[in-house]
Design a protein around this motif. Sequence first.
Motif, short mmCIF file in Angstrom:
data_model
loop_
_atom_site.label_atom_id
_atom_site.label_comp_id
_atom_site.label_asym_id
_atom_site.label_seq_id
_atom_site.Cartn_x
_atom_site.Cartn_y
_atom_site.Cartn_z
N SER A 83 45.85 -5.68 -63.94
CA SER A 83 45.59 -5.05 -62.64
C SER A 83 44.59 -3.89 -62.76
O SER A 83 43.76 -3.69 -61.87
CB SER A 83 46.90 -4.57 -62.02
OG SER A 83 47.76 -5.65 -61.77
N SER A 142 43.96 -3.30 -56.45
CA SER A 142 43.79 -2.00 -55.78
C SER A 142 42.93 -1.12 -56.68
O SER A 142 42.89 -1.31 -57.90
CB SER A 142 45.14 -1.33 -55.51
OG SER A 142 45.80 -1.00 -56.70
N ASP A 196 49.11 1.25 -58.02
CA ASP A 196 50.04 1.39 -56.90
C ASP A 196 51.02 0.22 -56.94
O ASP A 196 50.71 -0.89 -56.51
CB ASP A 196 49.29 1.40 -55.57
CG ASP A 196 50.21 1.63 -54.38
OD1 ASP A 196 51.42 1.86 -54.59
OD2 ASP A 196 49.74 1.56 -53.23
N SER A 236 53.05 -2.34 -53.58
CA SER A 236 52.08 -3.28 -53.00
C SER A 236 52.76 -4.61 -52.74
O SER A 236 52.53 -5.59 -53.46
CB SER A 236 50.88 -3.45 -53.95
OG SER A 236 50.23 -2.22 -54.21
#
Length: 219
Positions: free
Chosen positions: A35, A192, A196, A199
Amino acid sequence: MNLNIFYLHEDSNASPEQLSEKLAAFPRQQLTNDSWPDIATICTADFTIAYRKQEILLKFRIYNDYFRSIKRPINTEVHFDNCVEFFIAFDQSDQYYNIEFNCLGIGKIAYGSQKDKRTLLQESAVQKIHTWVESDAQGAEFNWEMMMRIPAEVFVFHQIQSFEGISAKANFYKCGDELPSPHFLCWNKIVSATPDFHSPDYFGTIQFMPSQTELGTFK
């Protein structure tokens, strides 16, 4: 991502250590750095999950971590420490539970639809989750694992009589926001600009399989 969760046939009086050993037969799911790959880390983690009629069994394994956990009150900032997390939403709802524990077994649970609109559960609800931690520290390297027994009654905004057959949305995480090298590992990739975990649009699907389903069928 989709994840089938299988039933664990085991004596209800089994100890956490015995349950942890039983989970070794279930598939491991990796927590990745995909991510936010620009946040470099050497920490790696995976988890194994199973269920019994009214209980989720969840085991995290963490390698090459850096130890920094302190005693905190329940429902405080455990994500600053060596922390593992499980977020889950039932009934196709946009509201979800965030379950977070540091490696000392101190937990935080809240419920809501957004990061800044959450209701903390009563401490008595958090304490219903039984944890078992095993760790090994060698120099700066800290390896540890946590076994969680999460009873259905923890999900106080739902009346869950049995997990069997339930489909839900979820994600699994490892973090350490205030470690010397912060990291943010996820099961289902989040898109993102900054880390975070709150989500829900990026939660994966988890399915609690019928109790008679053989594990090998879906490995």
